[in-house]
Design a protein around this motif. Sequence first.
Motif, mmCIF file in Angstrom:
data_model
loop_
_atom_site.group_PDB
_atom_site.id
_atom_site.type_symbol
_atom_site.label_atom_id
_atom_site.label_comp_id
_atom_site.label_asym_id
_atom_site.label_seq_id
_atom_site.Cartn_x
_atom_site.Cartn_y
_atom_site.Cartn_z
ATOM 1 N N ALA A 150 -30.303 0.002 -14.877
ATOM 2 C CA ALA A 150 -29.351 0.283 -13.430
ATOM 3 C C ALA A 150 -30.420 1.423 -12.792
ATOM 4 C CB ALA A 150 -28.011 0.595 -13.339
ATOM 5 N N TYR A 151 -30.187 1.614 -11.772
ATOM 6 C CA TYR A 151 -31.448 3.188 -11.137
ATOM 7 C C TYR A 151 -30.924 3.491 -10.065
ATOM 8 C CZ TYR A 151 -32.324 -1.015 -7.937
ATOM 9 O OH TYR A 151 -31.866 -2.331 -6.874
ATOM 10 N N ALA A 152 -30.713 4.872 -9.510
ATOM 11 C CA ALA A 152 -29.918 5.657 -8.981
ATOM 12 C C ALA A 152 -31.326 6.020 -7.576
ATOM 13 C CB ALA A 152 -29.847 7.381 -9.447
ATOM 14 N N ILE A 153 -30.543 5.778 -6.103
ATOM 15 C CA ILE A 153 -31.525 5.459 -5.458
ATOM 16 C C ILE A 153 -30.646 6.684 -4.159
ATOM 17 C CG2 ILE A 153 -32.548 4.902 -2.908
ATOM 18 C CD1 ILE A 153 -32.721 2.102 -4.874
ATOM 19 N N GLU A 154 -30.614 7.700 -4.126
ATOM 20 C CA GLU A 154 -30.415 8.679 -2.956
ATOM 21 C C GLU A 154 -28.868 8.781 -3.684
ATOM 22 O OE1 GLU A 154 -32.134 7.429 0.897
ATOM 23 O OE2 GLU A 154 -33.860 7.394 0.756
ATOM 24 N N GLY A 155 -28.886 8.914 -4.000
ATOM 25 C CA GLY A 155 -26.966 9.464 -4.725
ATOM 26 C C GLY A 155 -26.591 7.863 -4.597
ATOM 27 N N ASP A 156 -27.164 6.462 -4.807
ATOM 28 C CA ASP A 156 -26.597 4.996 -4.947
ATOM 29 C C ASP A 156 -26.542 4.760 -5.600
ATOM 30 O OD1 ASP A 156 -24.865 5.004 -2.474
ATOM 31 O OD2 ASP A 156 -27.582 4.034 -0.946
ATOM 32 N N VAL A 157 -26.122 3.790 -6.874
ATOM 33 C CA VAL A 157 -26.192 3.328 -8.062
ATOM 34 C C VAL A 157 -26.371 1.948 -7.964
ATOM 35 C CG1 VAL A 157 -26.311 2.954 -10.797
ATOM 36 C CG2 VAL A 157 -25.797 5.687 -9.259
ATOM 37 N N TYR A 158 -27.776 1.271 -8.654
ATOM 38 C CA TYR A 158 -27.589 -0.668 -7.841
ATOM 39 C C TYR A 158 -27.838 -0.805 -9.659
ATOM 40 C CZ TYR A 158 -27.699 0.370 -3.070
ATOM 41 O OH TYR A 158 -27.585 0.692 -1.531
ATOM 42 N N PHE A 159 -26.901 -2.053 -9.438
ATOM 43 C CA PHE A 159 -27.156 -2.277 -11.189
ATOM 44 C C PHE A 159 -28.336 -3.556 -10.873
ATOM 45 C CE2 PHE A 159 -27.014 -6.438 -14.142
ATOM 46 C CZ PHE A 159 -26.369 -6.019 -14.852
#
Length: 538
Positions: A150-159
């Motif tokens: 998973a990775y984080a972008i601007e406070g969101d975390v995506y699988f």
Amino acid sequence: MPPSSRLPASATTASRLRGLARAAAALSPLAPTMAEAKAKAAPQLELFNSMTKKKEPFQPRVEGKVGIYLQFLGYEVEYVRNFTDIDDKIIKRANEAGETVTSLSSRFINEFLLDMAELQCLPPTREPRVTEHIEHIIELTTKIMENRKAYAIEGDVYFSVDSLPEYLRLSGRKLDHNLAGARVAFDTRKRNPADFALWKAAKDGEPFWDSPWGRGRPGWHIECSAMSAHYLGHAFDIHGGGKDLIFPHHENELAQSRAAYPESEVKCWLHNGFVNKDDRKMAKSDKNFFTIRDIVDLYHPMALRFFLMRTHYRSDVNHSDKALEIASDQVYYIYQTLYDCEEVLSVYREEGISVPVPAEEQNLVDRHHSAFLEYMSDDLKTTDVLDGFMDLLKAINNNLTDLKKLQQKLEQQKKKQQQKKKQQQKQQKSQKQPEDHIQALISLETELKNKLSILGLMQPSSLVEALKQLKGQALKRAKLTEEQLDEQIEKRNVARKNKQFEISDGIRKNLATKGIALMDEPTSTVWRPCEPELPEES
């Protein structure tokens, strides 16, 4: 908690609750003792596994522990049903209603639980809520990120679906980069359009929790992975839900769990079909939907439960007024037969009759018990089980009729001369005596009530109360009061007395089209609910 054989399920939006209600209705037992199951062992249980797309012999991970129908077979049950008490739709609706998310969620959860109790669905062992497990959700998300899934972008975390080669093995779909695989519109920040949110950055006016990625709240799928792991461990036996949850929800749930802990496993994925209305999928947007309370306002809750069980759990149920009328009529027939049986047996229960159960009825009971176990062990074939009750009901009614006739005959014999009485007794030596019918009725009644209880179809109140409720709702559907029906019956009686048979037949036929059947007895006319007849063409 060590891994053991448990069953999780989830409950979120109204459509998902309806699917779960149907699964629960089809599977919840009011289980008898373990002794009977051990005395007459059931065949090997087979369940359809959505992962392998075939029926498989079911073997629990931990011997003796699992759930649902298996409670009847002597297994220890741990059943977890979690509630999503925060998501985009809940937040939007709470804001529109001017109440808190907690208040709105709790209100709907409580109403759902009332509906489940009305349908006699056994309560789960545990009913966790998402907002009670934010800590576990953050821990699981952190683990997935540590494993580079998973990775984080601007406070969101995506699988990252590309990081897990086995992704989509549950649904069998092909990874299409044109599909986001999520509830929300495509986010161009994502590495793959199919990547889905594990954690969402907080927006103005939304509830939030602190996390390593900033303030936010869980995504839809991660909650179920976190709560099932917390209560059941990383491996358990059965995961249930509606077939609409196979993708994306269960697919993503499985991916998250295995990305964090590769040993995560569900032995059997069990999915139920949709509930349609008049051959169309229910949808609020099309105003093509109903609620449990809409139905139980006009039909007995056990009629709804019976209706749901008439269709195999993996098939779609087609709701229609006609189907519910048929189910209601069958439930009334079952309860009326049991009530008639109880009334007759109440005179004899304390007499200690010692004769054996007649061979004919004993064989019927044994065949029915074996067939019940075979059908239920073959992927829970409730449709065939319900059909099998008809033989027991017919046998009970035949014994009631024969017992009444025999009692009348014996009463008449008492008035005859002694020599004639002896002659009659000699002729009856090979015939059933009253005590034979009594034992037959006790055995048949016990078997019927036992199996109805396993299926959750035995009314907790008295049969008298259940019959009264069924008749009251039949009158409501017919748009008649008891007084109005009594007037119609009296008009018919007068017409019959005056030999105005066209008028009397017309009244009877008109009531039959409204689901009211009249029955003429020696001293009066009585009525019972029935499946409405089609009006005759003029």
